[in-house]
Motif scaffolding. Structure first.
Motif, PDB file in Angstrom:
ATOM      1  N   GLN A  20       0.695  -1.103  -0.066  1.00 34.74           N
ATOM      2  CA  GLN A  20      -0.074  -0.038  -0.105  1.00 34.74           C
ATOM      3  C   GLN A  20       0.894   1.299  -0.096  1.00 34.74           C
ATOM      4  OE1 GLN A  20      -2.358  -0.975   3.450  1.00 34.74           O
ATOM      5  NE2 GLN A  20      -4.237  -1.773   2.152  1.00 34.74           N
ATOM      6  N   GLN A  21       2.113   1.094   0.548  1.00 38.67           N
ATOM      7  CA  GLN A  21       3.054   2.235   0.411  1.00 38.67           C
ATOM      8  C   GLN A  21       3.843   2.383  -0.701  1.00 38.67           C
ATOM      9  OE1 GLN A  21       5.582   1.952   3.887  1.00 38.67           O
ATOM     10  NE2 GLN A  21       3.985   2.306   5.230  1.00 38.67           N
ATOM     11  N   GLY A  22       3.860   1.119  -1.799  1.00 38.85           N
ATOM     12  CA  GLY A  22       4.642   1.223  -2.899  1.00 38.85           C
ATOM     13  C   GLY A  22       5.647   0.256  -3.076  1.00 38.85           C
ATOM     14  N   ILE A  23       5.871  -0.663  -4.116  1.00 34.56           N
ATOM     15  CA  ILE A  23       6.651  -1.669  -4.316  1.00 34.56           C
ATOM     16  C   ILE A  23       7.626  -1.257  -5.458  1.00 34.56           C
ATOM     17  CG2 ILE A  23       5.002  -3.380  -3.682  1.00 34.56           C
ATOM     18  CD1 ILE A  23       4.827  -4.083  -6.581  1.00 34.56           C
ATOM     19  N   LYS A  24       7.913  -0.162  -5.398  1.00 32.35           N
ATOM     20  CA  LYS A  24       8.922   0.288  -6.846  1.00 32.35           C
ATOM     21  C   LYS A  24      10.334  -0.280  -6.245  1.00 32.35           C
ATOM     22  CE  LYS A  24      10.356   4.399  -9.316  1.00 32.35           C
ATOM     23  NZ  LYS A  24      12.011   4.516  -8.834  1.00 32.35           N
ATOM     24  N   ASN A  25      10.554   0.206  -5.104  1.00 29.64           N
ATOM     25  CA  ASN A  25      12.136  -0.095  -4.672  1.00 29.64           C
ATOM     26  C   ASN A  25      12.211  -1.651  -4.906  1.00 29.64           C
ATOM     27  OD1 ASN A  25      12.669   2.733  -4.245  1.00 29.64           O
ATOM     28  ND2 ASN A  25      12.030   2.583  -1.975  1.00 29.64           N
ATOM     29  N   ILE A  26      11.218  -2.587  -4.477  1.00 28.00           N
ATOM     30  CA  ILE A  26      11.171  -3.701  -4.460  1.00 28.00           C
ATOM     31  C   ILE A  26      11.704  -4.440  -5.920  1.00 28.00           C
ATOM     32  CG2 ILE A  26      10.287  -6.083  -3.797  1.00 28.00           C
ATOM     33  CD1 ILE A  26       8.761  -4.449  -1.758  1.00 28.00           C
ATOM     34  N   VAL A  27      10.849  -3.811  -6.877  1.00 26.59           N
ATOM     35  CA  VAL A  27      10.978  -4.404  -8.382  1.00 26.59           C
ATOM     36  C   VAL A  27      12.100  -3.690  -9.014  1.00 26.59           C
ATOM     37  CG1 VAL A  27       9.930  -4.018 -10.461  1.00 26.59           C
ATOM     38  CG2 VAL A  27       8.429  -4.330  -8.304  1.00 26.59           C
ATOM     39  N   ASP A  28      12.657  -2.580  -8.399  1.00 25.55           N
ATOM     40  CA  ASP A  28      13.827  -2.194  -9.125  1.00 25.55           C
ATOM     41  C   ASP A  28      15.024  -2.993  -8.727  1.00 25.55           C
ATOM     42  OD1 ASP A  28      12.609   0.130 -10.638  1.00 25.55           O
ATOM     43  OD2 ASP A  28      13.171   1.405  -9.038  1.00 25.55           O
ATOM     44  N   ILE A  39      -5.266  -4.767  -6.688  1.00 31.03           N
ATOM     45  CA  ILE A  39      -5.340  -3.763  -7.792  1.00 31.03           C
ATOM     46  C   ILE A  39      -4.228  -2.945  -7.628  1.00 31.03           C
ATOM     47  CG2 ILE A  39      -6.626  -2.158  -9.015  1.00 31.03           C
ATOM     48  CD1 ILE A  39      -9.212  -3.349  -7.967  1.00 31.03           C
ATOM     49  N   MET A  40      -3.412  -2.781  -8.545  1.00 34.22           N
ATOM     50  CA  MET A  40      -2.083  -1.870  -8.461  1.00 34.22           C
ATOM     51  C   MET A  40      -2.168  -0.990  -9.218  1.00 34.22           C
ATOM     52  SD  MET A  40      -0.502  -3.636  -6.065  1.00 34.22           S
ATOM     53  CE  MET A  40       1.067  -2.693  -6.012  1.00 34.22           C
ATOM     54  N   SER A  41      -1.950   0.404  -8.910  1.00 34.32           N
ATOM     55  CA  SER A  41      -2.038   1.806  -9.430  1.00 34.32           C
ATOM     56  C   SER A  41      -0.645   2.177  -9.538  1.00 34.32           C
ATOM     57  CB  SER A  41      -3.191   2.610  -9.023  1.00 34.32           C
ATOM     58  OG  SER A  41      -2.929   3.788  -9.516  1.00 34.32           O
ATOM     59  N   ARG A  42       0.200   2.167 -10.601  1.00 31.34           N
ATOM     60  CA  ARG A  42       1.715   2.365 -10.926  1.00 31.34           C
ATOM     61  C   ARG A  42       2.176   1.235  -9.647  1.00 31.34           C
ATOM     62  NH1 ARG A  42       2.731   6.042 -14.240  1.00 31.34           N
ATOM     63  NH2 ARG A  42       1.295   7.857 -14.521  1.00 31.34           N
ATOM     64  N   ASP A  43       2.739   1.692  -8.571  1.00 34.73           N
ATOM     65  CA  ASP A  43       3.494   0.451  -7.778  1.00 34.73           C
ATOM     66  C   ASP A  43       2.687   0.428  -6.363  1.00 34.73           C
ATOM     67  OD1 ASP A  43       4.037   3.202  -6.670  1.00 34.73           O
ATOM     68  OD2 ASP A  43       5.916   2.549  -5.600  1.00 34.73           O
ATOM     69  N   ARG A  44       1.395   0.841  -6.282  1.00 34.25           N
ATOM     70  CA  ARG A  44       0.629   1.050  -4.944  1.00 34.25           C
ATOM     71  C   ARG A  44      -0.742   0.232  -5.015  1.00 34.25           C
ATOM     72  NH1 ARG A  44       2.937   5.209  -1.454  1.00 34.25           N
ATOM     73  NH2 ARG A  44       4.365   6.439  -2.836  1.00 34.25           N
ATOM     74  N   SER A  80       4.835  -2.500 -16.010  1.00 31.80           N
ATOM     75  CA  SER A  80       3.368  -1.686 -15.282  1.00 31.80           C
ATOM     76  C   SER A  80       3.738  -0.301 -14.288  1.00 31.80           C
ATOM     77  CB  SER A  80       2.531  -2.717 -14.669  1.00 31.80           C
ATOM     78  OG  SER A  80       2.133  -3.652 -15.715  1.00 31.80           O
ATOM     79  N   VAL A  81       4.779  -0.686 -13.650  1.00 28.51           N
ATOM     80  CA  VAL A  81       5.205   0.505 -12.799  1.00 28.51           C
ATOM     81  C   VAL A  81       5.583   1.583 -13.486  1.00 28.51           C
ATOM     82  CG1 VAL A  81       7.030   1.154 -11.050  1.00 28.51           C
ATOM     83  CG2 VAL A  81       5.779  -1.000 -10.609  1.00 28.51           C
ATOM     84  N   TYR A  82       6.007   1.211 -14.543  1.00 31.53           N
ATOM     85  CA  TYR A  82       6.662   2.589 -15.391  1.00 31.53           C
ATOM     86  C   TYR A  82       5.995   2.910 -16.658  1.00 31.53           C
ATOM     87  CZ  TYR A  82      10.829   2.495 -12.553  1.00 31.53           C
ATOM     88  OH  TYR A  82      11.743   2.627 -11.479  1.00 31.53           O
ATOM     89  N   SER A  83       4.626   2.117 -16.672  1.00 33.37           N
ATOM     90  CA  SER A  83       3.704   2.350 -17.860  1.00 33.37           C
ATOM     91  C   SER A  83       2.838   3.620 -17.579  1.00 33.37           C
ATOM     92  CB  SER A  83       3.166   1.022 -18.300  1.00 33.37           C
ATOM     93  OG  SER A  83       2.027   1.295 -19.305  1.00 33.37           O
TER      94      SER A  83
END
Length: 352
Positions: A100-108, A198-203, A170-173
């Protein structure tokens, strides 16, 4: 002298070839985790839990915590008495609080790591994260956690499926979001599926039920023999699903017509309804569910159906960048379903 000059290059070649094996480590000297769990630790740290299967059918757990994921993994390697090799990680389990806070760092981190497969699955854990990660059923060495998400093993179309490279894309789309399996610890099995996040960008911004997840998989053309119950005395099996989208940009905004064509087989029909009656019933049921999902996603500004992909050729750069925030909520989405009922014998004969 000539003989020495000939032998020296040959000897040099053999030395160069053999030197490539100097850093090989015995498999008995390595830990090969298959699951990486990631949650919030103390003081906003990342807490990493690695599940390592052993030869007796059990599981060993390795833990580390730090401000960064890479440092937490390095702490695990420092404490372990064997080399920790991440090349066999096949599933990332992420806590709902962190999602809920964001998974961008994990995916990167995972995409930039040289020893993690980009085909690894991604799932989100609801409820007690530790209970789910440390949960074990009777020892079954032939079953792994990632089998529940594998198309070659226990996966069904009531469960979403998302790989690491798809999550990264999807995070960067600008025009596409994604759905991630939502799980918790099971009673008699490793997991119980709660639907999809449901993920919107990375959240994570919402959830889909199992029935709604099936609709999403139909839009993604990942149906794989999905079963739908029409009533207590009738059910059908989807044998094939195709979808065609027609995008138009009118003065009122984006307009999308989605036509879904299903080939189904009847599994149960206790009241002996006609094929036409069943086709009409499944058409009404799926159109209703699909419109409910489409409305929900537009309200959440989460385009997991990938509707924006159909408009990419006709959008300018500014419209593309503002798709999720401005244009997707205004989308007029019309969905129609056509159904072709075939009995099992006819379908098998056609496939031959």
């Amino acid at each position: 002298m000539k003989r020495a000059l000939i032998c020296f290059p040959v000897l040099f070649i053999f030395v160069a070839i053999l030197s490539g094996c100097w850093d090989v480590k015995d498999i008995n000297k390595r830990y090969l985790p298959v699951v990486m769990g990631i949650s919030k630790g103390q003081n906003d740290n990342y807490r990493i839990i690695l599940q390592v299967p052993d030869i007796k059918g059990g599981t060993q757990f390795l833990e580390g915590e730090s401000k960064s994921i890479s440092k937490a993994v390095e702490i695990i390697r420092t404490k372990a008495e064997k080399e920790v090799d991440l090349m066999h990680v096949r599933l990332f389990l992420i806590s709902q609080e962190l999602a809920q806070q964001g998974i961008k760092n994990i995916v990167d981190f995972a995409m930039r790591s040289n020893d993690i497969s980009i085909k690894s699955m991604v799932a989100i854990v609801s409820g007690d994260f530790e209970k789910t990660l440390f949960h074990e059923i009777k020892r079954t060495p032939e079953v792994s956690s990632y089998d529940y998400f594998s198309e070659e093993a226990g996966w069904t179309p009531d469960v979403s499926i998302n790989r690491l490279w798809e999550a990264y894309r999807s995070v960067y789309s600008y025009t596409e979001d994604f759905a991630v399996p939502l799980v918790q610890a099971g009673e008699r099995t490793l997991f119980e599926f709660q639907g999809s996040a449901i993920m919107s960008r990375d959240r994570m911004v919402g959830t889909l039920s199992a029935n709604e997840t099936l609709i999403n998989n139909i839009f993604q053309e990942r149906y794989m023999d999905g079963t739908i119950e029409l009533s207590s005395d009738a059910s059908i099996l989807i044998k094939k699903a195709t979808i065609r989208n027609k995008a138009r940009w009118r003065s009122s905004g984006p307009n999308l017509q989605s036509r879904i064509h299903l080939v189904i087989s009847i599994l149960e029909n206790k009241n002996e309804k006609t094929n036409a009656e069943i086709a009409l019933e499944i058409k009404g049921l799926l159109e209703k569910r699909a419109h409910v999902i489409s409305d929900k996603l537009r309200s959440l500004k989460a385009d997991i159906l990938g509707n924006g992909q159909a408009f990419r050729p006709i959008m300018n750069d500014q419209q593309l960048k503002n798709w999720k925030e401005t244009w997707f909520p205004q989308l007029n989405h019309q969905i129609t379903v056509t159904v072709n009922v075939r009995d099992n014998q006819d379908y098998k004969e056609e496939m031959k």
